[in-house]
Motif scaffolding. Structure first.
Motif, PDB file in Angstrom:
ATOM      1  N   LYS A  41      30.676  36.019  45.734  1.00 18.47           N
ATOM      2  CA  LYS A  41      30.781  37.220  45.315  1.00 18.47           C
ATOM      3  C   LYS A  41      31.026  38.243  46.408  1.00 18.47           C
ATOM      4  O   LYS A  41      31.407  39.333  46.235  1.00 18.47           O
ATOM      5  CB  LYS A  41      29.373  37.369  44.504  1.00 18.47           C
ATOM      6  CG  LYS A  41      29.228  36.818  43.250  1.00 18.47           C
ATOM      7  CD  LYS A  41      27.783  36.721  42.574  1.00 18.47           C
ATOM      8  CE  LYS A  41      27.761  36.388  41.291  1.00 18.47           C
ATOM      9  NZ  LYS A  41      26.436  36.342  40.724  1.00 18.47           N
ATOM     10  N   SER A  42      30.291  37.732  47.717  1.00 18.59           N
ATOM     11  CA  SER A  42      30.309  38.781  48.876  1.00 18.59           C
ATOM     12  C   SER A  42      32.000  38.897  49.235  1.00 18.59           C
ATOM     13  O   SER A  42      32.517  40.042  49.565  1.00 18.59           O
ATOM     14  CB  SER A  42      29.447  38.225  49.845  1.00 18.59           C
ATOM     15  OG  SER A  42      29.816  38.831  51.112  1.00 18.59           O
ATOM     16  N   PHE A  43      32.477  37.807  49.207  1.00 17.30           N
ATOM     17  CA  PHE A  43      33.931  37.776  49.581  1.00 17.30           C
ATOM     18  C   PHE A  43      34.714  38.589  48.572  1.00 17.30           C
ATOM     19  O   PHE A  43      35.734  39.298  48.915  1.00 17.30           O
ATOM     20  CB  PHE A  43      34.563  36.438  49.410  1.00 17.30           C
ATOM     21  CG  PHE A  43      36.124  36.129  49.834  1.00 17.30           C
ATOM     22  CD1 PHE A  43      36.528  36.252  51.047  1.00 17.30           C
ATOM     23  CD2 PHE A  43      37.008  35.961  48.685  1.00 17.30           C
ATOM     24  CE1 PHE A  43      37.864  36.219  51.204  1.00 17.30           C
ATOM     25  CE2 PHE A  43      38.119  35.771  49.042  1.00 17.30           C
ATOM     26  CZ  PHE A  43      38.786  36.130  50.264  1.00 17.30           C
ATOM     27  N   GLN A  44      34.505  38.279  47.093  1.00 15.45           N
ATOM     28  CA  GLN A  44      35.202  38.993  46.164  1.00 15.45           C
ATOM     29  C   GLN A  44      35.184  40.530  46.422  1.00 15.45           C
ATOM     30  O   GLN A  44      36.012  41.261  46.359  1.00 15.45           O
ATOM     31  CB  GLN A  44      34.803  38.692  44.828  1.00 15.45           C
ATOM     32  CG  GLN A  44      35.414  37.295  44.446  1.00 15.45           C
ATOM     33  CD  GLN A  44      34.834  37.072  43.047  1.00 15.45           C
ATOM     34  OE1 GLN A  44      33.316  37.057  42.839  1.00 15.45           O
ATOM     35  NE2 GLN A  44      35.380  36.015  42.320  1.00 15.45           N
ATOM     36  N   SER A  45      33.878  41.052  46.838  1.00 17.36           N
ATOM     37  CA  SER A  45      33.556  42.600  47.155  1.00 17.36           C
ATOM     38  C   SER A  45      34.239  43.055  48.365  1.00 17.36           C
ATOM     39  O   SER A  45      34.968  44.080  48.123  1.00 17.36           O
ATOM     40  CB  SER A  45      32.103  42.568  47.142  1.00 17.36           C
ATOM     41  OG  SER A  45      31.513  42.522  46.025  1.00 17.36           O
ATOM     42  N   SER A  46      34.470  42.021  49.401  1.00 17.00           N
ATOM     43  CA  SER A  46      35.064  42.439  50.537  1.00 17.00           C
ATOM     44  C   SER A  46      36.649  42.759  50.262  1.00 17.00           C
ATOM     45  O   SER A  46      37.328  43.451  51.042  1.00 17.00           O
ATOM     46  CB  SER A  46      34.985  41.385  51.756  1.00 17.00           C
ATOM     47  OG  SER A  46      35.646  40.385  51.319  1.00 17.00           O
ATOM     48  N   LYS A  47      37.209  41.934  49.053  1.00 22.11           N
ATOM     49  CA  LYS A  47      38.614  42.194  48.786  1.00 22.11           C
ATOM     50  C   LYS A  47      38.998  43.135  47.731  1.00 22.11           C
ATOM     51  O   LYS A  47      40.196  42.963  47.287  1.00 22.11           O
ATOM     52  CB  LYS A  47      39.222  40.691  48.623  1.00 22.11           C
ATOM     53  CG  LYS A  47      39.174  39.863  49.900  1.00 22.11           C
ATOM     54  CD  LYS A  47      39.922  40.231  51.026  1.00 22.11           C
ATOM     55  CE  LYS A  47      40.073  39.399  52.163  1.00 22.11           C
ATOM     56  NZ  LYS A  47      40.639  39.548  53.399  1.00 22.11           N
ATOM     57  N   GLY A  48      37.912  43.686  47.173  1.00 23.21           N
ATOM     58  CA  GLY A  48      38.082  44.727  46.160  1.00 23.21           C
ATOM     59  C   GLY A  48      38.409  43.886  44.800  1.00 23.21           C
ATOM     60  O   GLY A  48      39.072  44.740  43.731  1.00 23.21           O
ATOM     61  N   LEU A  49      37.913  42.770  44.583  1.00 25.99           N
ATOM     62  CA  LEU A  49      37.841  42.026  43.382  1.00 25.99           C
ATOM     63  C   LEU A  49      36.661  42.135  42.643  1.00 25.99           C
ATOM     64  O   LEU A  49      35.808  42.323  43.160  1.00 25.99           O
ATOM     65  CB  LEU A  49      38.215  40.391  43.767  1.00 25.99           C
ATOM     66  CG  LEU A  49      39.547  40.319  44.430  1.00 25.99           C
ATOM     67  CD1 LEU A  49      39.601  38.806  44.992  1.00 25.99           C
ATOM     68  CD2 LEU A  49      40.670  40.369  43.633  1.00 25.99           C
ATOM     69  N   ASP A  50      36.828  41.704  41.393  1.00 23.19           N
ATOM     70  CA  ASP A  50      35.472  41.713  40.599  1.00 23.19           C
ATOM     71  C   ASP A  50      34.674  40.535  41.088  1.00 23.19           C
ATOM     72  O   ASP A  50      35.040  39.451  41.220  1.00 23.19           O
ATOM     73  CB  ASP A  50      35.676  41.324  39.060  1.00 23.19           C
ATOM     74  CG  ASP A  50      36.582  42.534  38.336  1.00 23.19           C
ATOM     75  OD1 ASP A  50      36.465  43.794  38.767  1.00 23.19           O
ATOM     76  OD2 ASP A  50      37.213  42.308  37.309  1.00 23.19           O
ATOM     77  N   ALA A  51      33.456  41.201  41.447  1.00 27.17           N
ATOM     78  CA  ALA A  51      32.451  40.207  42.207  1.00 27.17           C
ATOM     79  C   ALA A  51      31.639  39.321  41.271  1.00 27.17           C
ATOM     80  O   ALA A  51      30.416  39.695  40.664  1.00 27.17           O
ATOM     81  CB  ALA A  51      31.678  40.951  43.011  1.00 27.17           C
ATOM     82  N   ASP A  52      32.299  38.404  40.156  1.00 24.06           N
ATOM     83  CA  ASP A  52      31.651  37.644  39.222  1.00 24.06           C
ATOM     84  C   ASP A  52      31.495  36.345  39.662  1.00 24.06           C
ATOM     85  O   ASP A  52      30.751  35.517  38.827  1.00 24.06           O
ATOM     86  CB  ASP A  52      32.731  37.718  38.213  1.00 24.06           C
ATOM     87  CG  ASP A  52      34.112  37.208  38.355  1.00 24.06           C
ATOM     88  OD1 ASP A  52      34.434  36.577  39.475  1.00 24.06           O
ATOM     89  OD2 ASP A  52      35.046  37.242  37.487  1.00 24.06           O
ATOM     90  N   GLY A  53      31.785  35.934  40.807  1.00 20.34           N
ATOM     91  CA  GLY A  53      31.493  34.466  41.489  1.00 20.34           C
ATOM     92  C   GLY A  53      32.457  33.536  40.643  1.00 20.34           C
ATOM     93  O   GLY A  53      31.976  32.257  41.130  1.00 20.34           O
ATOM     94  N   ILE A  54      33.560  33.792  40.165  1.00 19.46           N
ATOM     95  CA  ILE A  54      34.341  32.751  39.277  1.00 19.46           C
ATOM     96  C   ILE A  54      35.603  32.879  40.259  1.00 19.46           C
ATOM     97  O   ILE A  54      36.149  34.014  40.497  1.00 19.46           O
ATOM     98  CB  ILE A  54      34.768  33.260  37.987  1.00 19.46           C
ATOM     99  CG1 ILE A  54      33.401  33.200  37.104  1.00 19.46           C
ATOM    100  CG2 ILE A  54      35.675  32.312  37.439  1.00 19.46           C
ATOM    101  CD1 ILE A  54      33.436  33.848  35.878  1.00 19.46           C
TER     102      ILE A  54
END
Length: 207
Positions: A41-54
Motif C-alpha cells: 500500500k505504501s509503494f502504491q501510494s508513492s506511485k500514484g496508484l490505488d493503495a488497495d494492497g492488491i
C-alpha cells in the motif's frame, strides 16, 4: 497474476524481492501477510496508484519498471542503439558481440536499434532485483527466431548465463514448461519469460 493479502507462493516472493529494491526490507518468505500488505500500500501510494494492497498489472509494472502504467505509456517507446546503450551504461549492464559491432543487419553484431523501452527498463529492473552483473550477448539484430515477440521487434535480450543470474531466475520464478527447442521456461509474475538456452538466457520482456 494478481496477488493480495493471504496469498503465498512464488508470485508473492517475487513481489517481496521487487519491493525490497525500493528499500522496504521485507523477509522474502512468499507469505502475503500484514507486513507485506502495508508495504504494498505504501509503494502504491508513492506511485500514484490505488493503495488497495492488491498487486495487479499496474502495480507489477510499477514494481518492475519503477513507473506506473498511468504515466503516459513511455515503455512502448522504441530506442536507438545509442539510447539503449546509455541506459545500460547507467545501470552497469555490459554487452558483447562476436564482431565487436552494433549493425542491426549483421548476425555477428549486438544491436539495440529498435529495442522497446520496456525491454531496456526490464533489463535494468533485472539488474537491480538480482544484484548480479549482467552481460547482454544478443539484442535486436537479425539472425534470431522470428515472431511478434522477437528480438527483431525489440521484445528480447540474451544474457550471459552466470551462476548469479541463473540462481536468481531459477530461485525466484516458477518453472512453467519447456519450449519446443528444449529450453526450460521460467515465468515472472509480470509475464516476462526466461528461457534457458544452451549458451545464454533468452528473456522476453512482455511488460
Amino acid at each position: 497474476m494478481t496477488v493480495g493479502k493471504g496469498a503465498n507462493g512464488p508470485a508473492v516472493k517475487a513481489a517481496q524481492v521487487q519491493l525490497n529494491r525500493y528499500g522496504y526490507g521485507l523477509a522474502v518468505d512468499g507469505d502475503f501477510g500484514d507486513g507485506t500488505d502495508a508495504k504494498v500500500k505504501s509503494f502504491q501510494s508513492s506511485k500514484g496508484l490505488d493503495a488497495d494492497g492488491i498487486i495487479g498489472p499496474d502495480t507489477w509494472q510499477a514494481l518492475v519498471t519503477g513507473s506506473s502504467g498511468s504515466n503516459g505509456g513511455g515503455t512502448s517507446t522504441v530506442l536507438t542503439h545509442s539510447q539503449a546503450a546509455a541506459i545500460f551504461n547507467g545501470a552497469g549492464i555490459g554487452w558483447t558481440s562476436s564482431g565487436n559491432c552494433s549493425n542491426r543487419n549483421s548476425t555477428s553484431c549486438t544491436s539495440f536499434d529498435g529495442l522497446r523501452r520496456a525491454s531496456a527498463d526490464g533489463a535494468v529492473a533485472l539488474r537491480r532485483a538480482s544484484n548480479c552483473a549482467l552481460t547482454i550477448t544478443g539484442g535486436s539484430e537479425t539472425g534470431h527466431a522470428g515472431g511478434t515477440y522477437s528480438h527483431w521487434n525489440g521484445y528480447k535480450l540474451d544474457f550471459s548465463p552466470t551462476a548469479c543470474l541463473s540462481n536468481y531466475i531459477t530461485g525466484t520464478f516458477p518453472r512453467t514448461g519447456t519450449r519446443g527447442d528444449g529450453a526450460a521456461l521460467y515465468t515472472a509474475p509480470s509475464g516476462n519469460i526466461y528461457a534457458r538456452e544452451s549458451s545464454h538466457w533468452d528473456v522476453t520482456f512482455l511488460n
